[in-house]
Design a protein around this motif. Structure first.
Motif, mmCIF file in Angstrom:
data_model
loop_
_atom_site.group_PDB
_atom_site.id
_atom_site.type_symbol
_atom_site.label_atom_id
_atom_site.label_comp_id
_atom_site.label_asym_id
_atom_site.label_seq_id
_atom_site.Cartn_x
_atom_site.Cartn_y
_atom_site.Cartn_z
ATOM 1 N N SER A 257 -42.994 -11.445 -58.600
ATOM 2 C CA SER A 257 -43.090 -10.552 -59.757
ATOM 3 C C SER A 257 -44.014 -9.371 -59.458
ATOM 4 O O SER A 257 -43.749 -8.241 -59.879
ATOM 5 C CB SER A 257 -43.598 -11.330 -60.970
ATOM 6 N N ALA A 258 -45.092 -9.638 -58.723
ATOM 7 C CA ALA A 258 -46.015 -8.560 -58.362
ATOM 8 C C ALA A 258 -45.342 -7.555 -57.432
ATOM 9 O O ALA A 258 -45.554 -6.334 -57.561
ATOM 10 C CB ALA A 258 -47.260 -9.147 -57.699
ATOM 11 N N LEU A 259 -44.513 -8.039 -56.501
ATOM 12 C CA LEU A 259 -43.806 -7.117 -55.611
ATOM 13 C C LEU A 259 -42.791 -6.296 -56.392
ATOM 14 O O LEU A 259 -42.634 -5.094 -56.153
ATOM 15 C CB LEU A 259 -43.111 -7.895 -54.489
ATOM 16 N N ASP A 260 -42.123 -6.917 -57.335
ATOM 17 C CA ASP A 260 -41.181 -6.195 -58.197
ATOM 18 C C ASP A 260 -41.892 -5.053 -58.922
ATOM 19 O O ASP A 260 -41.418 -3.913 -58.930
ATOM 20 C CB ASP A 260 -40.560 -7.162 -59.198
ATOM 21 N N GLN A 261 -43.055 -5.347 -59.487
ATOM 22 C CA GLN A 261 -43.817 -4.329 -60.210
ATOM 23 C C GLN A 261 -44.277 -3.210 -59.284
ATOM 24 O O GLN A 261 -44.235 -2.024 -59.646
ATOM 25 C CB GLN A 261 -45.016 -4.981 -60.897
ATOM 26 N N LEU A 262 -44.709 -3.586 -58.071
ATOM 27 C CA LEU A 262 -45.165 -2.572 -57.116
ATOM 28 C C LEU A 262 -44.026 -1.652 -56.708
ATOM 29 O O LEU A 262 -44.193 -0.425 -56.672
ATOM 30 C CB LEU A 262 -45.759 -3.257 -55.884
ATOM 31 N N LEU A 263 -42.868 -2.216 -56.402
ATOM 32 C CA LEU A 263 -41.733 -1.392 -55.990
ATOM 33 C C LEU A 263 -41.266 -0.483 -57.130
ATOM 34 O O LEU A 263 -40.857 0.657 -56.886
ATOM 35 C CB LEU A 263 -40.582 -2.280 -55.511
ATOM 36 N N ARG A 264 -41.338 -0.992 -58.350
ATOM 37 C CA ARG A 264 -41.011 -0.147 -59.503
ATOM 38 C C ARG A 264 -41.986 1.040 -59.577
ATOM 39 O O ARG A 264 -41.581 2.190 -59.804
ATOM 40 C CB ARG A 264 -41.083 -0.948 -60.797
ATOM 41 N N LYS A 265 -43.267 0.739 -59.398
ATOM 42 C CA LYS A 265 -44.297 1.780 -59.460
ATOM 43 C C LYS A 265 -44.082 2.824 -58.369
ATOM 44 O O LYS A 265 -44.327 4.032 -58.587
ATOM 45 C CB LYS A 265 -45.678 1.135 -59.314
ATOM 46 N N GLN A 266 -43.608 2.369 -57.189
ATOM 47 C CA GLN A 266 -43.391 3.286 -56.066
ATOM 48 C C GLN A 266 -42.001 3.939 -56.113
ATOM 49 O O GLN A 266 -41.640 4.681 -55.203
ATOM 50 C CB GLN A 266 -43.512 2.504 -54.739
ATOM 51 N N SER A 267 -41.242 3.641 -57.176
ATOM 52 C CA SER A 267 -39.882 4.182 -57.328
ATOM 53 C C SER A 267 -38.982 3.822 -56.161
ATOM 54 O O SER A 267 -38.175 4.636 -55.678
ATOM 55 C CB SER A 267 -39.931 5.714 -57.499
ATOM 56 N N VAL A 268 -39.117 2.575 -55.704
ATOM 57 C CA VAL A 268 -38.280 2.062 -54.627
ATOM 58 C C VAL A 268 -37.155 1.239 -55.249
ATOM 59 O O VAL A 268 -37.410 0.198 -55.858
ATOM 60 C CB VAL A 268 -39.085 1.182 -53.646
ATOM 61 N N PRO A 269 -35.907 1.657 -55.139
ATOM 62 C CA PRO A 269 -34.791 0.881 -55.713
ATOM 63 C C PRO A 269 -34.728 -0.515 -55.093
ATOM 64 O O PRO A 269 -34.900 -0.682 -53.881
ATOM 65 C CB PRO A 269 -33.555 1.706 -55.338
#
Length: 304
Positions: A257-269
């Motif tokens: 879940s933390a990686l999901d949030q980080l990738l969202r923050k970095q705008s990584v699809p």
């Protein structure tokens, strides 16, 4: 005349049967010597139906068919036969039979308990072996197409960590990356040292690879979270999928879940799912089809 018709009918069915038999997938397991690891490393390759029939012929060398490849990294305590022994290969075969995936080679190397990285003390250089020896060996032996879009990497648990770490560290080599129940720990290395001192089994497992106490620089160098922050623009070129059980036995759902949030923050699809389940083979078998179909969308497009 009637005998001739029967003979022709028999010949037709014999040819059809032979063609069907020649178009079966097969598993090929072997080993390769490693100068870097200083011992042979076992592997299994799952070869698609047309692999044997599309092999090189002297007069057609320039037209020989090359295949995409999906590297699958097994979990801790498992081995190169994980897809075969778990029943996952049968599920993959069923996907092929139903036309839900295309043709590509799937290769699983033996990873021991390495986390698929170079150990902090330098004694086990698994990442160097994988990139410098294993991939070139496999891609020569199995007629693999030489492009990043023709390579994917997937894994389960420790292998999920290895797949994310390797894919994120080398976006120039892989077009798609996925993971099931990846061993993702969002805590800083200093927090993990306390768990090592208290003798927690999972922490001691990390210590054997990342140091005791954990080597902070080495941990960050291999940490998927740190790699995602380092070059998000490069990660936007990769197709990313990962999932985890919402009651993971080791708490890896927090890391996912933390990686999901980080990738969202970095705008990584990316594609992320938190499904009901724990950290076991039943969970893996319930969701392996998702990652295989995910990779097939990109690998099969490459092979056309």
């Amino acid at each position: 005349m009637r005998f001739r018709r029967l003979a022709l009918t028999f010949l037709f069915f014999a040819i059809a049967f032979a063609s069907h038999a020649a178009a079966q997938s097969r598993a090929e397991c072997g080993s390769m010597p490693s100068r870097i690891l200083k011992h042979p490393v076992a592997y299994c390759a799952l070869l698609p139906p047309s692999f044997d029939s599309s092999g090189p012929k002297p007069e057609q060398e320039a037209q020989v068919r090359r295949f995409p490849v999906l590297y699958f990294l097994h979990g801790r305590g498992d081995n190169e036969q994980s897809l075969i022994n778990s029943g996952a290969w049968s599920l993959i075969e069923e996907l092929r039979r139903q036309g839900k995936i295309g043709e590509f080679v799937i290769v699983t190397p033996a990873g021991g308990n390495s986390f698929y990285v170079n150990s902090a003390n330098g004694k086990v250089r698994y990442s160097d072996f994988f990139l410098q020896e294993f991939m070139p060996f496999i891609e020569r032996k199995y007629r693999i197409e030489n492009s990043r879009n023709a390579r994917g990497i997937d894994g389960m648990s420790m292998g999920g960590y290895g797949a994310l770490r390797t894919g994120f560290a080398h976006p120039e080599l892989f077009g798609s990356v996925s993971a099931h129940s990846a061993a993702l720990l969002p805590e800083p290395s200093s927090a993990l040292n306390a768990a090592i001192r208290s003798g927690e089994p999972q922490a001691l497992m990390l210590a054997s690879v990342f140091g005791n106490p954990i080597d902070a620089a080495h941990w960050e160098k291999n940490n998927p979270f740190a790699l995602a922050k380092k070059d998000p623009a490069a990660l936007r070129r990769i197709h990313i999928y990962f999932d985890c059980g919402n009651h993971d036995d080791f708490g890896f759902d927090r890391g996912a879940s933390a990686l999901d949030q980080l990738l969202r923050k970095q705008s990584v699809p990316h594609e992320f799912h938190l499904y009901p389940g724990g950290h076991d083979i039943a969970y893996f078998l319930s969701h392996i089809a998702a990652s295989i179909q995910f990779h097939s969308r990109y690998l099969s497009a490459t092979s056309k």
